[in-house]
Design an enzyme around this catalytic site. Sequence first.
Site, PDB file in Angstrom:
ATOM      1  N   GLU A 163      -8.196   7.661  10.245  1.00 57.52           N
ATOM      2  CA  GLU A 163      -9.535   7.703  10.829  1.00 57.52           C
ATOM      3  C   GLU A 163      -9.490   8.028  12.319  1.00 57.52           C
ATOM      4  O   GLU A 163     -10.523   8.380  12.901  1.00 57.52           O
ATOM      5  CB  GLU A 163     -10.251   6.365  10.621  1.00 57.52           C
ATOM      6  CG  GLU A 163     -10.578   6.027   9.181  1.00 57.52           C
ATOM      7  CD  GLU A 163      -9.455   5.324   8.448  1.00 57.52           C
ATOM      8  OE1 GLU A 163      -9.690   4.821   7.342  1.00 57.52           O
ATOM      9  OE2 GLU A 163      -8.313   5.275   8.993  1.00 57.52           O
ATOM     10  N   ARG A 168       5.868   5.175 -11.188  1.00 57.09           N
ATOM     11  CA  ARG A 168       5.123   5.670 -10.023  1.00 57.09           C
ATOM     12  C   ARG A 168       5.891   6.754  -9.289  1.00 57.09           C
ATOM     13  O   ARG A 168       5.409   7.885  -9.110  1.00 57.09           O
ATOM     14  CB  ARG A 168       4.829   4.501  -9.081  1.00 57.09           C
ATOM     15  CG  ARG A 168       4.421   4.890  -7.665  1.00 57.09           C
ATOM     16  CD  ARG A 168       4.607   3.698  -6.732  1.00 57.09           C
ATOM     17  NE  ARG A 168       4.267   3.999  -5.351  1.00 57.09           N
ATOM     18  CZ  ARG A 168       5.130   4.407  -4.437  1.00 57.09           C
ATOM     19  NH1 ARG A 168       6.404   4.615  -4.774  1.00 57.09           N
ATOM     20  NH2 ARG A 168       4.746   4.618  -3.197  1.00 57.09           N
ATOM     21  N   GLU A 205      -7.929  -2.624  -2.011  1.00 58.34           N
ATOM     22  CA  GLU A 205      -7.413  -2.315  -0.676  1.00 58.34           C
ATOM     23  C   GLU A 205      -8.203  -1.210   0.021  1.00 58.34           C
ATOM     24  O   GLU A 205      -7.994  -0.934   1.190  1.00 58.34           O
ATOM     25  CB  GLU A 205      -5.923  -1.949  -0.715  1.00 58.34           C
ATOM     26  CG  GLU A 205      -5.051  -3.102  -1.193  1.00 58.34           C
ATOM     27  CD  GLU A 205      -3.590  -2.748  -1.269  1.00 58.34           C
ATOM     28  OE1 GLU A 205      -3.248  -1.544  -1.260  1.00 58.34           O
ATOM     29  OE2 GLU A 205      -2.767  -3.677  -1.318  1.00 58.34           O
ATOM     30  N   SER A 259      -9.979   5.942   2.929  1.00 60.70           N
ATOM     31  CA  SER A 259      -9.174   6.614   3.956  1.00 60.70           C
ATOM     32  C   SER A 259      -8.673   7.963   3.451  1.00 60.70           C
ATOM     33  O   SER A 259      -8.587   8.928   4.221  1.00 60.70           O
ATOM     34  CB  SER A 259      -7.995   5.725   4.355  1.00 60.70           C
ATOM     35  OG  SER A 259      -8.450   4.531   4.959  1.00 60.70           O
ATOM     36  N   GLU A 289      -0.497   7.995  -1.927  1.00 67.82           N
ATOM     37  CA  GLU A 289      -0.543   7.001  -3.005  1.00 67.82           C
ATOM     38  C   GLU A 289      -1.556   5.948  -2.567  1.00 67.82           C
ATOM     39  O   GLU A 289      -1.196   4.905  -2.036  1.00 67.82           O
ATOM     40  CB  GLU A 289       0.850   6.410  -3.226  1.00 67.82           C
ATOM     41  CG  GLU A 289       0.976   5.626  -4.520  1.00 67.82           C
ATOM     42  CD  GLU A 289       0.789   4.142  -4.317  1.00 67.82           C
ATOM     43  OE1 GLU A 289      -0.396   3.719  -4.207  1.00 67.82           O
ATOM     44  OE2 GLU A 289       1.777   3.424  -4.270  1.00 67.82           O
TER      45      GLU A 289
END
Length: 545
Positions: free
Chosen positions: A235, A159, A258, A263, A249
């Site tokens: 937001e 990652r 999730e 978002s 990520e």
Amino acid sequence: MENNMLDDQDFLVASISQLSISSNSSQPVVARFRPEWLQFDLDSDSNNLVRFELRNSKLFKLGPSQSVCVSEASEVNKEKNYSRGITIQFINEEESRAFHCAFEQRKKDVTVQGSFLPNGTVLSKSKFEDKIEASSAKMYFHYYGQLLHQQNMMQDYVRTGTYYAAVMENRADFVDRVVVDVGAGTGILSLFAAQAGAKHVYAVEASDMAGYAHKLVAGNPLLSQKITVVKGKVEEVELPEKADILISEPMGTLLINERMLESYIIARDRFLIPNGKMFPGLGRIHMAPFSDEYLYTEIANKVGYYYCSRCCKCPTGKTRDGYLILFLISTQALFWQQQNYYGVNLTPLHSAAFQGYFSQPVVDAFDPRLLVALAVSHEINFMSSKEEELYEIDIPLRFIASVGTRIHGLACWFDVLFDGSSTVQRWLTTAPGAPTTHWYQLRCVLSQPIYVMPGQEITGRLRMVAHKAQSYTLELILSAKMWGPGAEQGGILQTSSGKFDLKEPYYRMSQPQAYPMAQEQTPQQLLQTQDLQTLSQDEGSDLLQ
């Protein structure tokens, strides 16, 4: 509004005009924020003022430096005060942005029902709070506010290394650019962007990890002047400028768990300039049927039964649907079969326990040779997808079995693309057989396997519906179509279905076992993506029926 403020919550407005008030004003007036009011003093006479109750007011942008404030009717004096408003003229866009930020913050302070973004988009509460349970959000931000879990992700070198390579290979996209890091965590991606030459990076993080991010950034003085840590949800927060690049990520298990992708897309709509870049900019979910007797037996053992694969009839003569036989297989499995557990008959709960264990999607790393057909994929373009498109994802499935076996369910994994100006397309993949990541892979195991022969067509559908616990309910159906003579008529021989909660996975972290390769097939052959042919409406209806 002039650049100087009279105090923390007082603004000097260049001019206003009243929509439903008798007089107009072209002279500068003072806009004052009070605990529950927005007040405009039209002149030096303190009696000549207009008040808007913040709880019932809305603020919209009409242009870069012009806005309108509208007051809704009050229950006490509804006939007289049904609607009124004031248009506000600011000196420049920067002052307009500051006023909107103050307005939004004041509305939060009085615990209002709605808050509003500077571009005029109306949000019920905040976009995040409206669709996510408070208890789930609290646990989520608590989890990611701990350094232990951040370390676990940072030590996923597939990652972290892929992100670093993607940024450094595309330095030209970052040099002298404004970057927003969405869900920054420790701020590691912000530091990568600063290393690549970004003009400025805004690291937006809603959890308490924002404090640690600030410390990490401050501890790297050569980069810290380029990074601003902003604590808050994307937001809700306000940034002083638009971004040329978003980096984030946002991937969870199966890419969508999730619900942070939403978002990420909201941040795109709020902060990214037209034709800006997103790292990553594309995601794909891959799916293929699998056969794994070990896994199936392991799950079935917990509640008492598994389906025998050796024959169609057991010594007792009992059969199920002419194909599948139920066997009691272990003392552990006897638990929900007990009729005298401290004087209590437990068998009424056996069926629910059986389905409950199979409702957990399995997260682990598996051998790609367990796949019995080429994978199909579903693509999500982060650059163009709408947030609402992630609320429900419906994927038609069609496979051709490569071997004769029992199919125990559907295996899933994902990858994302970093596509900058470099000639290198950098992919981060979680595929079976590739270096393992902290996402692993995911498998939906059906309580009733289906039998297939080589070349037999498998159809189905995977429907993923978002819920307020920041995850998804997965609804899977797989069917084996008629095989051999008469197959062109398209009849269904077997169908199996299951419902899974992505929020409650079964983490099974055993190492992938070696399985004999069926018919000399290589993992690469099985992992190739089929051209996905969308089922016709009639086919889909028959399938669901």
